[in-house]
Write an enzyme that holds these catalytic residues in place. Structure first.
Site, mmCIF file in Angstrom:
data_model
loop_
_atom_site.group_PDB
_atom_site.id
_atom_site.type_symbol
_atom_site.label_atom_id
_atom_site.label_comp_id
_atom_site.label_asym_id
_atom_site.label_seq_id
_atom_site.Cartn_x
_atom_site.Cartn_y
_atom_site.Cartn_z
ATOM 1 N N SER A 44 -34.252 18.470 -19.140
ATOM 2 C CA SER A 44 -34.508 17.989 -20.493
ATOM 3 C C SER A 44 -35.480 18.919 -21.196
ATOM 4 C CB SER A 44 -35.106 16.591 -20.460
ATOM 5 O OG SER A 44 -34.129 15.680 -20.060
ATOM 6 N N HIS A 45 -35.346 18.913 -22.494
ATOM 7 C CA HIS A 45 -36.225 19.739 -23.321
ATOM 8 C C HIS A 45 -37.699 19.501 -22.982
ATOM 9 C CE1 HIS A 45 -37.543 21.767 -26.988
ATOM 10 N NE2 HIS A 45 -38.464 20.837 -27.016
ATOM 11 N N SER A 46 -38.061 18.216 -22.852
ATOM 12 C CA SER A 46 -39.471 17.895 -22.602
ATOM 13 C C SER A 46 -39.946 18.560 -21.324
ATOM 14 C CB SER A 46 -39.656 16.383 -22.508
ATOM 15 O OG SER A 46 -38.707 15.832 -21.619
#
Lengths: 86, 714
Positions: A44-46
């Protein structure tokens, strides 16, 4: 504990806890001491941005926003994925 | 003679008497009653005995017409009805009610309904019960004709004035079968939600017992609910919907990150289109024949669903699309993992999905062919990516962002179609890379975990950390740098805090801000939603982030040793595995980097689409078609383009926007629906309602209490 990043800010050392994040949260990421997100995976981006910034980050922790109470002191271990209440 | 109990289940007892007998026999709590058959007058002794058996008075004495209360013509209210009659007045009351059959109103009523009858009515004598609340209820909405509603009307005390239409009382409309209150009128009369539900349950029980939608009268007395009478609803109802065996599964666990919360219709239709094009291209790339893809078009066009304003995967269609790929029958579990859904697909849905018969040899041959095509695509990825970027740059540079606002609607539509054809329809590089990224990361993780345990996965994470060339981290780095500048500049900090755009844009970080917005202005919160406000429109979130960075005591990111050395260390003494691991990890690292970078490109494309569509909104507004430029987000893509290109169906765009606005406001008030929703039949309100937690509906005094029907006196 943040539901919508717009108009929110976090103070130094505060841990960002959210249900889900997207690249628009970057403004909060840059001052977070650690990040805990309910949804998402290692890709995920995070997770990627946190790795890049060297911020401990745990993603995919279901019900984190219910389990954690705003203002609580937490220990976040990005390597093992463990989040503990102090 | 006087009929009691089940003796009254005869034509001579009239419609009402007979219905009471049947209700009593079916076990309903009916107040005690007796019936004097049509044309008879009991002697005083028999009457006294019957009244004694009913219990102490007063009594209700009502007509029970021989043709009354049929499903076709209820006759209700046309005969006389006397309440609170003391024991000594009952004989006179019977005579009065029996004679009422000759009334003029009745003759007229029969004439209209085409019913011929001359006989005097039978007479029902019933013990009056000391009602605290009473009223009527319908197991279908007799006004709207809807069978998916129960309507309850209530008043304090006896129900006769409500039934006569003299008072309005309070009304509840409940959805069937959940008995959730969907609408109310009046002040609620002090009835609890449970009591209202109890009445509705009684009404449904009457329908079940008598085999047709019922119109009941009820009363609460001494804390117990009584059925006073039940008759079929005579007004025409809509046909009951046919049972729909369709089985649908919706899941948002993997998409909520991209599209959180309520999503505007324009964004949803834009995303739906993009998903269709992207996945048609993807299965084509893996060797599914073009004619097969064309034949299954509807599957790709329905990958996404919008439920109560939120985006969900239509899981059945995802699996139908994946089932076109070889290997589906061999490894379905992998597909669930790939979808990242919250639970496996229910067996019932799997049964509906057609997939190649697992003739193993043939399936492996197909699989090999797909693997070969994937390998080829992977080899060509650098060129594919370069060409994708070229098309992207060309599309974005064709029109300078600031010029978009000066384009006419026709030019804007052409601009949009260019983006669609050049980019959305040719989404090759991102989809190939995303798929390879998933495989690469999974394989690298699995290999390192197996070969070197947790130290292996830690080394993998280390390699993936601090790659330096991931664009997603740039905004944070820029914000930190501007924060450094602002830290010792009290005036700038004050301007940032005050969100004073003019002051910030003439400060020491003015160039930094402008550069940030030019490069990352579209990376706003919920960047994939077209309706999101970008940083060039509102830079205040950026100001807040810089101020927070200025105050934060972040040291430099922790320095780590050489991650490749850690990887080598973890695989000490395993030279072959080390070579394989190094290759896998590098592959994964590149794919992760490309994925983030291509996502940034996607944000830029979406940003351009947003700008073009908003410019269309501005023109629509100027032409008086919608009431605000941003209302364009309340329309669907075909509605917007159709209004410009001439294939639109509804000219009233403002009206469409208004309907959508109301729906979205209602949906926004609901708590988030669950991750997984399963429906029988289409995801329409009746099928959906059990999954949605609605805020409780409370009785509020309504200005115009709409009575369910004018229920007439019994």
């Amino acid at each position: 504990m943040i539901a919508d990043p717009r108009g929110q800010s976090i103070a130094a050392g505060e841990i960002l806890v959210a249900r889900h994040t997207d690249p628009g949260w970057i403004a909060l990421f840059s001052s977070a001491g650690a990040i805990v997100v309910e949804r998402g995976s290692l890709l995920s981006h995070s997770a990627i941005v946190a790795r890049e910034l060297g911020i401990p980050c745990v993603v995919g922790l279901s019900d984190a926003t219910r389990w954690i109470v705003d203002g609580e002191v937490l220990t976040v271990d990005g390597a093992s994925g463990k989040v503990a209440k102090a | 003679m006087i009929l009691t109990g089940s003796q009254a289940d005869t034509g001579a007892a009239g419609g009402k008497g007979r219905a009471l007998a049947r209700a009593s026999a079916a076990g309903f709590a009916v107040p005690p009653f007796v019936v004097v058959p049509s044309g008879e007058m009991p002697d005083a002794q028999a009457l006294a005995a019957a009244l004694a058996a009913l219990g102490p008075g007063p009594y209700a004495v009502r007509s029970s017409g021989l043709a009354e209360d049929g499903a076709e013509a209820s006759h209700a209210g046309q005969f006389e009805s006397l309440l609170n009659v003391p024991a000594e007045g009952v004989a006179a009351a019977i005579a009065q009610v029996a004679a009422s059959g000759a009334g003029e109103g009745l003759a007229a009523y029969r004439a209209t309904k085409g019913v011929a009858e001359a006989a005097a009515p039978a007479v029902v004598i019933q013990r009056m019960i000391p009602a605290t609340h009473a009223g009527v209820a319908f197991s279908a909405d007799p006004v709207a004709g809807r069978r998916d509603r129960v309507v309850v009307s209530a008043t304090r005390g006896l129900g006769d004035r409500l039934v006569a239409g003299e008072v309005d009382g309070s009304g509840w409309w409940l959805a069937r079968p959940s008995l959730e209150v969907v609408e109310t009128t009046g002040d609620g009369e002090g009835l609890t939600a449970d009591e209202v539900r109890e009445v509705a349950d009684l009404c449904l029980a009457a329908e079940a017992a008598f085999g047709a939608p019922q119109d009941i009268e009820w009363a609460f007395a001494d804390g117990a609910l009584h059925l006073l009478q039940s008759r079929p609803i005579t007004s025409p109802l809509r046909p009951a919907p046919l049972a729909d065996p369709g089985f649908m599964v919706f899941d948002n666990s993997n998409i909520v990150e991209s599209y959180p919360g309520i999503v505007a219709p324009l964004t949803f239709s834009f995303a739906s289109y993009a998903y269709a094009r992207v996945y048609m291209a993807f299965v084509g790339l893996l060797g599914v024949a073009p004619e097969r893809i064309r034949a299954e078009r509807v599957v790709f066009e329905n990958m996404l669903s919008r439920i109560e304003g939120r985006v969900y995967y239509n899981l059945g269609n995802w699996h139908r699309a994946l089932a076109m790929l070889p290997g589906y029958s061999l490894n379905r579990g992998f597909m669930d993992g790939m979808m990242g859904t919250s639970a496996p697909l229910p067996e019932r849905l799997l049964g509906q999905i057609e997939h190649g018969q697992p003739q193993r040899l043939r399936e492996y041959a197909r699989l090999a062919r797909s693997a070969w095509r994937l390998w080829r695509a992977s080899r060509q990825l650098p060129e594919t990516s370069a060409r994708f970027r070229e098309r992207l740059d060309r599309a974005l540079k064709a029109t300078a962002p600031e010029r978009v606002a000066t384009l006419s609607l026709t030019e804007l539509a052409a601009e949009y179609r260019r983006i669609e054809a050049d980019l959305l329809d040719r989404w090759d590089a991102p989809i190939v890379n995303d798929f390879l990224c998933m495989i690469a990361f999974g394989a690298a993780r699995k290999a390192l975990e197996g070969w070197a345990g947790t130290e292996g996965t830690a080394a993998l994470n280390d390699v993936l950390i601090g790659q330096g060339d991931i664009i997603s981290a740039r905004p944070a780095q820029l914000i930190r740098a501007m924060g450094e500048t602002a830290r010792d500049d009290a005036a700038l900090l004050a301007a940032l805090d005050a969100q004073d755009r003019a002051a910030v844009e003439t400060s020491a970080i003015a160039a930094g801000i402008a550069g940030y917005i030019a490069e990352f202005g579209d990376r706003c919160t919920e960047e994939l939603k077209l309706e999101s406000v970008t940083l060039d429109e509102d830079p205040t979130p950026l100001f807040a982030a810089i101020a927070a960075a200025a105050r934060s005591r972040h040291g430099p990111a922790p320095t780590r040793g050489d991650p490749w050395a850690r990887l080598d260390g973890a695989l000490r003494g395993k030279p072959v595995k080390r070579i394989v691991a190094r290759w896998l990890v590098r592959w994964a690292k590149d794919r992760v980097r490309d994925r983030e970078n291509l996502r940034y490109e996607r944000t830029r494309i979406f940003g351009r689409a947003r700008r073009v569509l908003l410019a269309m909104g501005t023109q629509f507004h100027a032409m008086g078609l919608i009431s605000a430029p941003r209302d364009v987000f309340l329309l669907t893509l075909p509605e917007v383009l159709g209004a410009i290109e001439g294939f639109g169906v509804t000219a009233d765009l403002a009206g469409l926007a208004e309907v959508r606005r109301r729906e979205m406001e209602r949906a926004a008030a609901l708590p988030d629906p669950p991750e997984r929703i399963i429906t029988e039949g289409p995801p329409a309100p009746p099928q959906l309602s059990p999954h949605l937690r609605k805020p409780p509906v409370t009785n509020a005094p309504a200005p115009a209490p709409a009575r369910p029907q004018a229920p007439s006196p019994p």
